[in-house]
Design a protein around this motif. Structure first.
Motif, mmCIF file in Angstrom:
data_model
loop_
_atom_site.group_PDB
_atom_site.id
_atom_site.type_symbol
_atom_site.label_atom_id
_atom_site.label_comp_id
_atom_site.label_asym_id
_atom_site.label_seq_id
_atom_site.Cartn_x
_atom_site.Cartn_y
_atom_site.Cartn_z
ATOM 1 N N ILE A 21 -37.900 -8.520 14.877
ATOM 2 C CA ILE A 21 -37.198 -9.491 15.729
ATOM 3 C C ILE A 21 -36.813 -8.848 17.060
ATOM 4 O O ILE A 21 -36.952 -9.453 18.134
ATOM 5 N N ARG A 52 -45.416 -14.430 8.610
ATOM 6 C CA ARG A 52 -43.984 -14.205 8.730
ATOM 7 C C ARG A 52 -43.553 -14.175 10.190
ATOM 8 O O ARG A 52 -42.468 -14.646 10.556
ATOM 9 N N GLN A 55 -43.226 -17.628 11.268
ATOM 10 C CA GLN A 55 -41.979 -18.201 10.744
ATOM 11 C C GLN A 55 -40.801 -17.791 11.639
ATOM 12 O O GLN A 55 -39.969 -18.604 12.015
ATOM 13 N N ILE A 56 -40.796 -16.509 11.985
ATOM 14 C CA ILE A 56 -39.696 -15.989 12.808
ATOM 15 C C ILE A 56 -39.668 -16.655 14.181
ATOM 16 O O ILE A 56 -38.631 -17.135 14.631
ATOM 17 N N PHE A 59 -38.480 -20.137 13.934
ATOM 18 C CA PHE A 59 -37.133 -20.286 13.368
ATOM 19 C C PHE A 59 -36.062 -20.070 14.430
ATOM 20 O O PHE A 59 -35.106 -20.835 14.543
ATOM 21 N N TYR A 60 -36.220 -19.031 15.219
ATOM 22 C CA TYR A 60 -35.168 -18.661 16.188
ATOM 23 C C TYR A 60 -35.409 -19.325 17.541
ATOM 24 O O TYR A 60 -36.539 -19.403 18.015
ATOM 25 N N VAL B 303 -26.999 -20.421 12.214
ATOM 26 C CA VAL B 303 -26.787 -20.171 10.794
ATOM 27 C C VAL B 303 -26.634 -18.673 10.502
ATOM 28 O O VAL B 303 -26.079 -18.272 9.482
ATOM 29 N N ALA B 318 -36.641 -14.518 8.832
ATOM 30 C CA ALA B 318 -35.992 -15.746 9.271
ATOM 31 C C ALA B 318 -34.625 -15.806 8.594
ATOM 32 O O ALA B 318 -34.500 -15.472 7.415
ATOM 33 N N GLY B 319 -33.622 -16.233 9.356
ATOM 34 C CA GLY B 319 -32.254 -16.172 8.843
ATOM 35 C C GLY B 319 -31.873 -17.323 7.948
ATOM 36 O O GLY B 319 -31.053 -18.157 8.305
ATOM 37 N N GLU B 320 -32.439 -17.336 6.755
ATOM 38 C CA GLU B 320 -32.071 -18.387 5.800
ATOM 39 C C GLU B 320 -31.066 -17.833 4.803
ATOM 40 O O GLU B 320 -31.271 -16.758 4.249
ATOM 41 N N CYS B 475 -30.889 -24.661 8.728
ATOM 42 C CA CYS B 475 -32.113 -23.875 8.617
ATOM 43 C C CYS B 475 -33.193 -24.647 7.883
ATOM 44 O O CYS B 475 -34.369 -24.317 7.954
#
Lengths: 150, 1028
Positions: A21, A52, A55-56, A59-60, B303, B318-320, B475
């Motif tokens: 990240i 992944r 996904q990251i 997601f952010y 989150v 990912a921040g789940e 999320c």
């Protein structure tokens, strides 16, 4: 983005657990967006599966996988700005940058957006570039201000 | 600098630092926090450096760029030491004067000082400014004293002594015990005991453990943690290191949002400096304890403030969130025991170790110890960061520290705890703020966000805003949160655009309960709070949106055509008639107004004009002179509206209206238009109610009133004057089918003082009635009027017209709180009326044919629940005066005959259903002052409309009173931007010269001529044309 620079950033964090990240953030900050080939490089070099990484970056909020200009222009269209000529200001910005609201210039210099009210009505019309507010704008002053951004 | 190898070394080093510092040497402390940076703090710093050089002061004055001072509203802020002078809103241009005057000549630059809005006095020192004076700064105290980029500054103020003490004097277990004993609870929001949390992590077996600073502060409107990390990063590091020692951890992480670049920068520098000094790293202070810290940045996900999500993010995922247990203390980062506390919690640790747990626990409440930092934002005068003891009341935070609500607006609610929190209404302002108290009223203290909301905030929109934030931030891992929030948002959005149904409220409540019960992490569990708390206290706003498509705050765009129209109780299409006046179509303008009210001219003369207070042009210069324009149109009416009035054929139903005030006459007008046989009963010899007997004719000429009342008779309503109704049974016996009671509030309220019944003490309202009805009234030379409302002003001006030489109004508060309208206060002062503020009569007696009054001076004390400061008598400040006449005008009550058989409440007010105006008796409706207490003409008209609707429905009609009187509106002309552009003020309104005013009852306000009226219409911003 320059491949060497990408590698440099990756090397800086290499070996540290969970650094993916941080690497992506630094690239995003410098390049303003994350091209697909950069994601592949990061995936390979850090040994993190591309799925992944996808996904990251989705997601952010800090990440963008679509090109963004180096500078973000927001032209306020609130009422107070409106009566002080915000639409003429917007016309001028569109002329100078060659883009409409919601677009990014082909040279990736500017992204343009209209916003509803920036909450500095006393300074209207207001144009914000990279978070810095330019108040009491006149269309005639616009070119001079945009020139300051590279 | 060599490494500091022991606690003794540290003390020695501190002594050296202090001995080098000259306490008398001037030091300029410039706030360089994020907020001040946004208002040009960097430019000021540059100017200071240049100017110090230029004026030859290099080396004899220090410039220190500190962290946030907290009073962000007033930034950039400068403190000048050793004097402690405080300058606000400093611009680079001010710098030369600051250096030459304050630094060189030791003189204060007046214009940069803080001006107390309450007293208009300039305040020189920080410690005397109410915003600071009423705080208790402990955690935050060093922010404004030190340069966060310089560890020496922190050491000089005692920094790292707590770490030294913990490492050398205490075992890890003792440290845990101290933190436990202090009662410190986590400042991130959940409020779990910090000591217990540490104990869990300490007792979990494992050689590798982690400690983490949660600096992922994401609540909108909250920035306490940012300011601490930016302004005093070493305090956080020191606390973290002590915690690591206590728990047995050797690696720490600071998880900070990437949106906080200055915090990232300052804490990174701080870590580096601490490592160089040997305060971090291997063998800290020679104790053998090793501890390393790394900064990791969050990538923008709310989150991740949740601890399990934060851990995933730290691991590069990912921040789940994950289900708990296992708790992080057992299985945290990379499955190792981990302790996470937020920034403010860590920053409290050094205070506990240095001063002992008892000291820490000495302030606060039973369950919540110490101080708490709040970010006080929104509709509050003093925006910024405030640190206060736990248990302080909301009222004290908002009014004493925050200085109250700006622009005299009305407080509505305070939102605490961010998206997980709730809205607290005015009735609970007295509540103490701590972890447990606010939970009882449906909110939480949370991490410290405190958003003040005023009358212009829509509570449905607030709920919608938070849920739209949470929809974005959920999320998506668990269904109740993802779908529950989304569905609640959908319903709320529908309500705000006028598509809501009453059943939506139930569905919202059900969804809220399910989402709260079934979600995995705190984000979803608390997401319903904004909905539930606004529903709990502001359900009427939801209902207004759903049933009436009305947003009282004027926020929900789809429901609000323009702010002015939205604020008009009768809903007049103001932009349209302003436009018609601009086009010279005065008859059309009046027709537009008449579509909502039967009294265009009366309102043109005397309306309280709520519309002007909301006019958007007012945010630029001055609001449009809406009332004056309405009067202009009414004065130039060609009567074209009459062509379109359609009186329905007789329904055969009889309606009695008791009282011919604006409410009664409006009800009569619409009932007559609907075909009912209406009779208005008026006890006085003339019709008009308060418009006739309460408002002096120099404000509202009798001819104007007569003319508009005549139009009500023209549609068939009969008016019987000198006809007091003593019994409703009689009316029903006479064949009336429905009754509207609008008898007003014509009895003055008593002052409740000794000697109140002394002759020559009379009610202002009786006085005005007698004058207006043409009775002979003598006032003598010297008159005292008691009160601060419009009746007081009207009575005093009338007394001047009756040749009283000396007329004084005495009011117990100040002009700022005076309920009378500003224009009328000004006009009264112009006419020689004197106003004695902050005083009230206490006693009266007859002395030689005059009234001797004893008065006492008042001071404004604590804020009461209405948000106004309560006047309190100043002991021993009594004074006396002798007067020929005392007019009391402190309020009015109603006198409803008991024979009516209606349920009556406090102040003689009739109890009605607020929606239908139905009383406790079938077929009897009531409204106006007799229900609400003294209000305005336009409010009475709105009530009269509702009465006509309810009565028509009761009599079997549809209740449709809408009239189309104006011609169909063509496409509105394009907005002429050039005319509206640039700074423009109201054209002056012609007034009668003062000498002429006092000779009789001639109109004081003469109004606009055609040219000025047209010019004024061009200033209208045409909010009605805005895209929705």
């Amino acid at each position: 983005m320059d491949q060497d620079r990408v590698n440099q950033i990756i090397d800086k964090y290499k070996g540290k657990a969970g650094s993916v990240i941080q690497v992506l953030l630094e690239i995003q900050r410098e390049n303003k967006w994350l091209p697909a080939e950069v994601l592949e490089t990061v995936s390979e070099k850090l040994g993190v599966p591309l799925s992944r990484i996808q996904q990251i970056v989705t997601f952010y909020k800090a990440f963008s996988v679509a090109p963004k200009g180096r500078h973000e222009i927001h032209v306020c269209q609130g009422t107070a700005c409106h009566v002080r000529g915000a639409s003429r200001l917007l016309d001028k910005v569109e002329d100078l940058t060659g883009i409409k609201p919601g677009e990014t210039s082909p040279d990736l210099k500017f992204s343009l957006k209209t916003v509803n009210c920036l909450g500095c009505c006393a300074l209207g019309p207001v144009m914000e570039i990279d978070g810095k507010a330019h108040g009491k704008m006149a269309p005639s002053k616009t070119a001079e201000i945009l020139r300051k951004y590279e | 600098m060599p490494r500091i190898k022991s606690p003794a070394d540290l003390e020695q080093f501190r002594k050296e630092l202090l001995s080098k510092a000259d306490p008398n040497r001037p030091c300029i402390a410039l706030c360089s926090g994020s907020a001040c940076n946004a208002s040009a703090s960097a430019e000021v710093a540059l100017a200071l450096e240049e100017e110090i050089e230029k004026q030859g002061l290099r080396g004899s004055v220090d410039l220190r760029r500190t962290g946030c001072h907290g009073f962000c509203e007033k930034g950039p802020i400068i403190d000048i030491h050793p004097e402690g002078i405080c300058y606000f809103n400093v611009a680079p241009e001010d710098v030369p004067e600051i250096i030459s005057e304050t630094i060189k000549n030791k003189k204060v630059v007046e214009r940069l000082l803080y001006t107390d809005p309450a007293t208009n006095e300039k305040i020189v020192y920080e410690s005397e400014i109410p915003f600071y004076k009423n705080q208790e700064r402990r955690v935050f105290q060093n922010n404004s004293k030190i340069d966060p980029k310089n560890i020496d500054d922190y050491i000089a103020v005692g920094g790292y002594s707590a770490l030294a003490k913990a490492l050398s004097n205490s075992t890890p277990e003792q440290v845990v015990d101290m933190v436990k004993a202090s009662g410190l609870r986590g400042r991130g929001g959940a409020g779990f005991s910090t000591g217990k949390k540490w104990e869990f992590a300490r007792s979990t077996p494992g050689d590798i453990k982690y400690v983490i600073v949660n600096a992922d502060e994401g609540d909108p409107g909250a920035y306490m943690d940012r300011s601490l990390l930016e302004g005093n990063p070493h305090a956080v590091l020191e606390g973290l290191t002590i915690g690591a020692y206590a728990i047995g951890s050797h690696q720490g992480y600071i998880y900070v949002r990437q949106e906080y670049p200055l915090a990232v920068k300052n804490v990174t520098i701080a870590i580096k400096q601490a490592e160089e000094y040997g305060l971090l790293g291997k063998n800290i202070l020679g104790s053998g304890f090793d501890f390393f810290v790394e900064v990791q940045q969050g990538a923008g996900a709310f989150v991740c403030g949740e601890e399990t999500a934060l851990l995933r993010s730290l691991e590069g995922k990912a921040g789940e969130p994950k289900a708990r247990p296992p708790y992080p203390a057992v299985k945290g980062l990379w499955d190792r025991p981990t302790n996470i506390n937020n920034v403010e919690t860590w920053a409290n640790i050094p205070l506990i170790i240095n001063n002992g747990p008892d000291f820490f626990a000495s302030i606060g409440t039973e369950g919540s110890k110490g101080t708490k930092i709040f970010s006080l934002v929104g509709k509050v005068n003093n925006t910024g960061l405030v640190e206060v003891p736990m248990g302080i009341s909301l009222k004290d935070i908002i009014y004493k520290v925050g200085g109250g609500v700006p622009k005299g607006k009305k407080f509505k609610a305070v939102q605490t705890g961010g998206p997980s929190g709730g809205c607290i209404p005015a009735e609970y302002l007295g509540r103490g703020v701590d972890f447990d108290e606010l939970a009882k009223v449906g909110a939480i203290m949370g991490s410290g966000g405190m958003i003040v909301m005023d009358e212009d905030t829509c509570m449905v929109d607030v709920a919608r805003y938070f849920l739209s934030f949470l929809t974005d931030e959920s999320c998506g891992k668990c269904v109740p949160c993802r779908e529950g929030i989304r569905q609640m948002l959908k319903i709320l959005t529908n309500i705000t655009i006028g598509k809501g149904k009453m059943s939506d409220i139930d569905r919202l409540e059900k969804l809220a309960r399910t989402t709260g019960a079934a979600s995995l992490c705190a984000l979803g569990k608390t997401a319903p709070s904004p909905v539930l708390s606004t529903l709990r206290y502001f359900r009427h706003e939801y209902e207004e949106h759903i049933k009436k498509h009305y947003c009282r705050a004027g926020v929900c765009k789809q429901l609000v055509k323009s702010p002015c129209q939205n604020s008009c109780p009768a809903g007049i299409d103001i932009p349209r008639y302003i436009r018609a006046i601009g086009d010279g179509k005065y008859g059309e303008a009046v027709a537009v107004i008449r579509e909502k009210i039967p009294f265009p001219a009366i309102c043109g003369y005397v309306c309280v004009h709520y519309c002007e207070a909301k006019c958007r042009r007012g945010e630029l210069e001055e609001p449009i002179a809406i009332r004056e324009l309405k009067r202009f149109a009414a004065d130039h009416d060609n009567g074209q509206w009459k062509e379109n009035v359609k009186v329905a054929s007789p329904t055969g139903k009889k309606v009695a209206v008791i009282g011919s005030g604006p409410a009664g006459l409006t009800a009569a007008y619409y009932s007559a238009v609907l075909g009912h046989d209406v009779t208005v009963f008026e006890a006085l010899p003339k019709a008009g109610g308060m418009m006739r007997v309460g408002i002096p004719t120099y404000r509202l000429p009798a001819e104007v009133l007569d003319k508009e009342i005549k139009e009500i008779e023209n549609v068939g309503a009969k008016i019987k004057t000198n006809s007091r109704v003593e019994s409703l049974d009689e009316l029903f016996a006479q064949g009336y089918d429905a009754v509207f009671v609008g008898v007003g509030a014509h009895r003055g309220t008593n002052m409740g003082i000794e000697g109140e019944t002394t002759p020559k003490i009379i009610d202002g309202i009786d006085f005005l009635r007698d004058v207006n009805l043409g009775k002979e009234v003598t006032v003598g030379d010297k008159v005292l009027v008691v009160g601060g409302g419009n009746v007081a002003i009207d009575a005093s001006r009338t007394a001047r017209r009756l040749k009283a030489k000396d007329v004084t109004i005495v009011y117990r508060r100040t002009r700022a709180e005076m309920p009378a309208s500003k224009e009328e206060i000004d006009e009264a002062l112009e006419e020689g009326v004197k106003i004695e503020y902050l005083a009230t009569p206490t006693k009266a007696m007859k002395v030689d044919g005059k009234v001797q009054v004893e008065l006492i001076r008042m001071a404004l004390g604590e804020v009461d629940e209405s948000g106004r400061r309560r006047p309190v008598p100043i002991a021993g400040s009594n004074f006396t005066g002798e007067y020929d006449l005392i007019l009391k005008a402190i309020g009015q009550e109603s006198l409803v005959p008991g024979t009516y058989g209606l349920v009556v409440e406090k102040g003689g007010r009739i109890k009605v259903d607020p929606e239908t105006l139905a009383t406790s008796r079938k077929g009897v409706y009531a409204g106006g002052d007799v229900v609400s207490g003294p209000a305005s003409v336009i409010e009475a008209i709105a009530v009269g409309r509702q009465a006509a609707i309810s009565i028509d429905k009761y009599l079997g009609g549809t209740g449709n009173i809408e009239e189309v009187l104006a011609p169909p509106e063509g496409a509105p002309a394009a907005f002429n931007l050039e005319e509206a552009e640039g700074e423009q003020f109201r054209p002056s309104i012609k007034m009668l010269p003062i000498d002429k005013r006092l000779k009789g009852y001639a109109q004081v306000v003469l109004g606009f001529d055609q040219k000025k009226a047209k010019k004024e219409t061009a200033r209208c911003l045409r909010c009605d044309l805005e895209k929705r």
